[in-house]
Design an enzyme around this catalytic site. Sequence first.
Site, PDB file in Angstrom:
ATOM      1  N   ASN A   1       0.835  -1.200   0.000  1.00  0.00           N
ATOM      2  CA  ASN A   1       0.000   0.000   0.000  1.00  0.00           C
ATOM      3  C   ASN A   1       0.874   1.256   0.000  1.00  0.00           C
ATOM      4  O   ASN A   1       1.965   1.291   0.585  1.00  0.00           O
ATOM      5  CB  ASN A   1      -1.021  -0.001   1.147  1.00  0.00           C
ATOM      6  CG  ASN A   1      -0.447  -0.207   2.524  1.00  0.00           C
ATOM      7  OD1 ASN A   1       0.596  -0.819   2.695  1.00  0.00           O
ATOM      8  ND2 ASN A   1      -1.131   0.306   3.530  1.00  0.00           N
TER       9      ASN A   1
ATOM     10  N   GLU B   1       0.213   5.211   0.662  1.00  0.00           N
ATOM     11  CA  GLU B   1      -0.743   6.220   1.106  1.00  0.00           C
ATOM     12  C   GLU B   1      -0.342   7.609   0.621  1.00  0.00           C
ATOM     13  O   GLU B   1       0.712   7.796   0.006  1.00  0.00           O
ATOM     14  CB  GLU B   1      -0.870   6.155   2.633  1.00  0.00           C
ATOM     15  CG  GLU B   1      -1.447   4.808   3.071  1.00  0.00           C
ATOM     16  CD  GLU B   1      -1.688   4.684   4.568  1.00  0.00           C
ATOM     17  OE1 GLU B   1      -1.207   5.535   5.348  1.00  0.00           O
ATOM     18  OE2 GLU B   1      -2.381   3.715   4.951  1.00  0.00           O
TER      19      GLU B   1
ATOM     20  N   CYS C   1      -4.088   0.633  -2.495  1.00  0.00           N
ATOM     21  CA  CYS C   1      -3.977  -0.630  -1.764  1.00  0.00           C
ATOM     22  C   CYS C   1      -2.845  -1.495  -2.328  1.00  0.00           C
ATOM     23  O   CYS C   1      -2.459  -1.371  -3.497  1.00  0.00           O
ATOM     24  CB  CYS C   1      -5.274  -1.423  -1.848  1.00  0.00           C
ATOM     25  SG  CYS C   1      -6.616  -0.769  -0.840  1.00  0.00           S
TER      26      CYS C   1
ATOM     27  N   GLU D   1      -2.981  -4.601  -3.132  1.00  0.00           N
ATOM     28  CA  GLU D   1      -3.451  -5.448  -4.233  1.00  0.00           C
ATOM     29  C   GLU D   1      -3.394  -4.692  -5.563  1.00  0.00           C
ATOM     30  O   GLU D   1      -3.050  -5.272  -6.603  1.00  0.00           O
ATOM     31  CB  GLU D   1      -4.892  -5.906  -3.972  1.00  0.00           C
ATOM     32  CG  GLU D   1      -5.055  -6.787  -2.743  1.00  0.00           C
ATOM     33  CD  GLU D   1      -5.342  -5.999  -1.464  1.00  0.00           C
ATOM     34  OE1 GLU D   1      -4.854  -4.862  -1.326  1.00  0.00           O
ATOM     35  OE2 GLU D   1      -6.056  -6.536  -0.606  1.00  0.00           O
TER      36      GLU D   1
ATOM     37  N   CYS E   1     -10.848  -3.649  -4.284  1.00  0.00           N
ATOM     38  CA  CYS E   1      -9.780  -4.566  -4.712  1.00  0.00           C
ATOM     39  C   CYS E   1     -10.331  -5.926  -5.114  1.00  0.00           C
ATOM     40  O   CYS E   1      -9.754  -6.588  -5.983  1.00  0.00           O
ATOM     41  CB  CYS E   1      -8.712  -4.689  -3.636  1.00  0.00           C
ATOM     42  SG  CYS E   1      -7.633  -3.235  -3.607  1.00  0.00           S
TER      43      CYS E   1
HETATM   44  N1  THU Z   1      -5.192  -1.810   2.648  1.00  0.00           N
HETATM   45  C1  THU Z   1      -4.628  -2.541   1.636  1.00  0.00           C
HETATM   46  O1  THU Z   1      -3.612  -2.147   1.070  1.00  0.00           O
HETATM   47  N2  THU Z   1      -5.210  -3.713   1.302  1.00  0.00           N
HETATM   48  C2  THU Z   1      -6.262  -4.290   1.952  1.00  0.00           C
HETATM   49  O2  THU Z   1      -6.676  -5.384   1.591  1.00  0.00           O
HETATM   50  C3  THU Z   1      -6.880  -3.583   3.075  1.00  0.00           C
HETATM   51  C4  THU Z   1      -6.402  -2.193   3.324  1.00  0.00           C
HETATM   52  C5  THU Z   1      -4.531  -0.552   3.055  1.00  0.00           C
HETATM   53  C6  THU Z   1      -5.207   0.704   2.657  1.00  0.00           C
HETATM   54  C7  THU Z   1      -4.637   1.682   3.678  1.00  0.00           C
HETATM   55  O3  THU Z   1      -3.388   2.150   3.210  1.00  0.00           O
HETATM   56  C8  THU Z   1      -4.410   0.827   4.900  1.00  0.00           C
HETATM   57  O4  THU Z   1      -4.412  -0.523   4.454  1.00  0.00           O
HETATM   58  C9  THU Z   1      -5.451   1.004   5.982  1.00  0.00           C
HETATM   59  O5  THU Z   1      -6.729   0.847   5.484  1.00  0.00           O
END
Ligand code: THU
Length: 136
Positions: free
Chosen positions: A46, A48, A57, A59, A93
């Site tokens: 991920n 941000e 995300c 994925e 995702c």
């Molecule tokens: N997040 C992911 O990257 N994948 C997931 O399956 C669930 C959530 C990330 C998004 C954000 O950066 C952090 O986790 C908190 O939600």
Amino acid sequence: MSAEPDLDALFAAAKAVQQKAYAPYSRFKVGAAILGDDGKVYPGCNVENAAYPVGACAEAGAISAMIAGGARTIRAIVVIGDGAELVTPCGACRQRIREFAAAETPIAIAGPEGIRARFSLAGLLPASFGPANLPT
Ligand code: THU
């Protein structure tokens, strides 16, 4: 039928890339690793952003890596996160994965100690909309 995918190798790749996540706001690092139809492993984490909704995300990153690498089909995906709960893919995702996977494609969810649960795409996204729904 293709051989059973090596989820151990995907787990190792997902765990390694999880450490590279850029998650200064949630502090929740996620890793993902895809086995592509070319037999290669494509990791993503991920990423941000100070403008929160712009964050991506893990994925989504792994799918981008797979497409950029030339593969077109997800054979299996492992997602890893910390904490006691299963870090299953968010709704958006699940749809992203659906574009490149089959109903029975394994989606395995891991914690730091290993794989905790295994789902199929159809199990996480039943009765989904996909490419075949569009007129040709
Ligand atoms: N997040 C992911 O990257 N994948 C997931 O399956 C669930 C959530 C990330 C998004 C954000 O950066 C952090 O986790 C908190 O939600």
